[in-house]
Scaffold this motif. Structure first.
Motif, short mmCIF file in Angstrom:
data_model
loop_
_atom_site.label_atom_id
_atom_site.label_comp_id
_atom_site.label_asym_id
_atom_site.label_seq_id
_atom_site.Cartn_x
_atom_site.Cartn_y
_atom_site.Cartn_z
N SER A 76 -2.37 -5.07 -3.41
CA SER A 76 -2.00 -5.33 -2.13
C SER A 76 -2.87 -6.13 -1.23
O SER A 76 -2.41 -6.65 -0.16
CB SER A 76 -2.17 -3.96 -1.42
OG SER A 76 -1.33 -2.89 -2.19
N SER A 77 -4.08 -6.24 -1.38
CA SER A 77 -5.02 -7.27 -0.69
C SER A 77 -4.70 -8.50 -0.78
O SER A 77 -4.66 -9.40 -0.13
CB SER A 77 -6.56 -7.02 -1.04
OG SER A 77 -6.88 -5.61 -0.79
N ARG A 79 0.92 -1.20 -0.07
CA ARG A 79 0.00 -0.04 0.02
C ARG A 79 0.85 1.26 -0.09
O ARG A 79 0.59 2.15 -0.59
CB ARG A 79 -0.81 0.15 1.02
CG ARG A 79 -2.06 -1.10 1.06
CD ARG A 79 -3.03 -0.78 2.23
NE ARG A 79 -2.41 -1.37 3.58
CZ ARG A 79 -2.40 -0.30 4.48
NH1 ARG A 79 -2.71 0.76 4.16
NH2 ARG A 79 -2.00 -0.52 5.73
N TYR A 118 -5.67 3.10 -8.52
CA TYR A 118 -5.69 2.97 -6.99
C TYR A 118 -6.48 1.27 -6.85
O TYR A 118 -5.81 0.70 -5.72
CB TYR A 118 -6.59 4.12 -6.19
CG TYR A 118 -6.71 3.69 -4.98
CD1 TYR A 118 -5.84 4.34 -4.23
CD2 TYR A 118 -7.83 3.18 -4.40
CE1 TYR A 118 -5.83 4.00 -2.76
CE2 TYR A 118 -8.17 2.95 -3.00
CZ TYR A 118 -7.19 3.40 -2.19
OH TYR A 118 -7.22 3.20 -0.59
N GLN A 119 -7.74 1.02 -7.37
CA GLN A 119 -8.31 0.01 -7.14
C GLN A 119 -7.31 -1.12 -7.39
O GLN A 119 -7.29 -2.38 -6.82
CB GLN A 119 -9.62 -0.13 -7.64
CG GLN A 119 -10.51 0.78 -7.19
CD GLN A 119 -11.93 0.77 -7.83
OE1 GLN A 119 -11.99 0.52 -9.09
NE2 GLN A 119 -13.18 1.48 -7.20
N GLU A 163 -4.07 -1.28 -7.50
CA GLU A 163 -2.94 -1.27 -6.35
C GLU A 163 -3.67 -1.93 -5.21
O GLU A 163 -3.01 -2.53 -4.62
CB GLU A 163 -2.46 0.15 -6.15
CG GLU A 163 -1.50 0.79 -7.31
CD GLU A 163 -0.40 0.03 -7.73
OE1 GLU A 163 0.21 -0.89 -6.94
OE2 GLU A 163 0.04 0.29 -8.89
N ALA A 164 -4.73 -1.50 -4.84
CA ALA A 164 -5.33 -2.05 -3.65
C ALA A 164 -5.69 -3.39 -3.49
O ALA A 164 -5.57 -4.18 -2.70
CB ALA A 164 -6.61 -0.83 -3.34
N ARG A 167 -9.00 8.93 -1.15
CA ARG A 167 -7.68 7.97 -1.46
C ARG A 167 -6.31 8.50 -1.12
O ARG A 167 -5.67 7.86 -0.67
CB ARG A 167 -7.98 7.90 -3.27
CG ARG A 167 -9.15 7.41 -3.61
CD ARG A 167 -9.50 5.91 -3.16
NE ARG A 167 -10.77 5.27 -3.58
CZ ARG A 167 -11.56 5.33 -2.83
NH1 ARG A 167 -11.82 5.86 -1.57
NH2 ARG A 167 -12.85 4.83 -3.28
N ASP A 171 -5.76 7.62 2.37
CA ASP A 171 -5.26 6.18 2.56
C ASP A 171 -4.03 5.97 2.22
O ASP A 171 -3.14 5.24 2.96
CB ASP A 171 -6.36 5.24 1.62
CG ASP A 171 -7.74 5.51 2.03
OD1 ASP A 171 -8.12 5.83 3.37
OD2 ASP A 171 -8.82 4.85 1.24
N LEU A 172 -3.61 6.62 1.42
CA LEU A 172 -2.10 6.39 0.85
C LEU A 172 -1.05 6.98 1.83
O LEU A 172 -0.02 6.33 2.11
CB LEU A 172 -1.81 7.19 -0.75
CG LEU A 172 -2.66 6.43 -1.83
CD1 LEU A 172 -2.63 7.26 -3.02
CD2 LEU A 172 -2.48 5.15 -1.85
#
Length: 510
Positions: free
Chosen positions: A455-456, A191, A448-449, A451-452, A247, A250-251
């Motif tokens: 990351s998830s 993240r 972003y989604q 990358e998220a 967003r 969050d980063l």
């Protein structure tokens, strides 16, 4: 008689004065809080120790280097290392309790008058001797004695076994903390890397969006276009600003979390290595195989297993105290009394004793031993069931996370095509500029989604790795520099993954 009291009275007065001074000192001892200067000094010293002896960050940090820094410098992990070392030291101390006791003593004794007396006949009760003494008033006493007790040895033996098992328990807790630290690093690193990649673009788009919003407000004031149309345009821009701002927060949080895990000093510059993403494993080992590995490897289960032996030794200690106690002693004595015929002598002894009433505890101890063993077994079995559930859920979460990555890849491809189309069709009207901003926002959101999602997926893989209980580091930590330790962690994790967690797909990229 008067002279005797004259000698005793000064001594009694001295003892009374000493007792009075001691009581006065105790009465005047009041709680003393730390001063403000001491508090400030303590804060400064603690902060210095938090970040002491750290290798400086001189290059972009890879994932395994971040893991190495977290494992080497994380304060929670350091605490578990100290607890493990303390348990080992206590084990060494307890092992000496099994040795015989060798006691050396030396002293001096005196009295204010002569000891001695007379004797009388047993039958006629007539005095047979005048008063006499065979002991000097002041004399020196020295001794060296060796003694050994079977009961003390048995109790010390079982307590030493407990200390050994407690060392193993501390080691399992250390393993668990290390695994949790690595999982947290995995959750935060990807993240934070996404933040490093996206935050400059988010900032640029936010600046453009705010500029477009200001232009729309000016158009509203000047009455260039219809009020409803211009308000709808502002509403769309405000939605884009809100989405991008959320967003961005969050980063930022991800970067702060990773810096805290690595125990970097506040304000340290942190740059992550923007390398190609490692491919996610395509196929997991069968779930039943993962469950067997977890039942063998999980630190919590191993700790409970060692705890059972500690509890069992508690019962054994209680039973050992029912044994007949055999005591053996030998010693050397010296007395400077000049009236003695032998001032030096040796003595030996053997004694056997048993408390017969304590034997009544034996049936109760047997029942307690059985109940304790059953409780320990059921606690470990219940924990094992929870571990199996974690493994199954972890495997399911990883499968779903991997599917989410594929879906995010497809969404990113579509939004990139829409952005290219909007930029090609850009005109001079407000609506066309809005469409470009919307397309850029959707594309950035898709990035972003994506990358998220990745990351998830990494986090899901880390949870599965953690739920199986695989180790992540070599035995020695402090003796390695960051580069060497990162290499060892990478090698250890790859070996563990290939051995018990993932089935490499043909042609899979390392």
């Amino acid at each position: 008689m008067d002279n005797r009291f004259a000698v005793i009275q000064p001594r009694a007065l001295g003892v009374a004065c000493a007792a009075a001074l001691l009581m006065a000192g105790c009465a005047s001892h009041k709680p003393k809080p730390y001063s403000e200067q001491e508090l400030r000094d303590r804060v400064v010293q603690d902060q210095q120790r938090m970040y002491a002896d750290q290798e400086p960050v001189t290059a972009p940090i890879t994932f395994y280097e971040a893991a190495a820094r977290a494992l080497k410098y994380n304060l929670d992990y350091r605490l578990k290392l100290m607890e493990s070392a303390l348990a080992s030291d206590l084990r060494d101390v307890s092992s000496h309790e099994m040795l015989p006791r060798l006691v050396a003593s030396a002293g001096w004794t005196g009295r204010s008058n002569d000891s001695g007396g007379t004797s009388i006949g047993i039958e006629d009760r007539q005095e047979s001797l005048r008063p006499s003494t065979s002991e000097e008033r002041y004399r020196n006493l020295d001794s060296l004695g060796l003694s050994w007790s079977l009961l003390d040895f048995g109790v010390a033996y079982y307590r030493n076994q407990q200390k050994i098992d407690q060392v193993m328990m501390a080691e399992e807790r250390r393993r668990k903390v290390a695994q949790n630290v690595l999982q947290d690093v995995r959750n935060a690193y990807w993240r934070a890397l996404a933040a490093q990649r996206l935050m400059p673009e988010v900032d640029r788009l936010l600046a453009r969006t705010n500029q477009a919003l200001e232009s729309a407000r000016k158009a509203e004031r000047d009455g260039v276009t219809g009020r409803q149309e211009i308000l709808a345009y502002q509403r769309s821009l405000l939605d884009a600003v809100y989405m991008l701002t959320v967003r961005r927060q969050d980063l930022e949080f991800a970067q702060a979390e990773l810096a805290a895990l690595m125990s970097l000093p506040p304000g340290s510059r942190m740059e992550l290595a923007d390398m190609p993403e490692p491919a996610l494993p395509d196929q997991l080992a069968p779930v039943d195989q993962l469950e067997q590995v977890a039942l063998r490897q999980r630190p919590e289960i191993m700790e409970e297993w060692y705890r059972k032996r500690v509890d069992l030794n508690d019962i054994r200690i209680a039973k050992a105290q029912l044994w007949p106690n055999i005591s053996v002693s030998a010693g050397y004595q010296y007395d400077s009394n000049k009236y003695l015929y032998n001032n030096h002598w040796s003595d030996t002894g053997l004694q056997v004793s048993i408390n017969l009433l304590r034997l009544l505890q034996y049936p109760s101890l047997n029942r307690a031993q059985e109940s304790q063993a059953n409780a320990d077994d059921y606690r470990r079995i219940a924990l094992s069931m929870a571990v199996l559930t974690q493994v199954r859920v972890g495997a399911m979460r990883y499968d779903l996370a991997e599917q989410e990555v594929h879906f995010a890849d497809e969404s990113l491809r579509v939004d990139k095509s829409l952005l290219d189309y909007a930029q090609a069709a850009r005109g001079t009207a407000l609506g066309s500029e809005l469409e470009v901003i919307r397309a850029e926002s959707r594309y950035l959101l898709s990035r972003y989604q994506r990358e998220a999602a990745y990351s998830s997926a990494q986090a899901a893989w880390g949870r599965l790795y953690n739920s199986v209980g695989l180790d992540v580091f070599p035995d020695e930590i402090q003796s390695h520099d960051i580069k060497t330790l990162a290499t060892e962690i990478e090698r250890t994790m790859r070996n563990n993954e290939q051995a018990g967690l993932a089935v490499p797909a043909p042609g899979a990229r390392e």
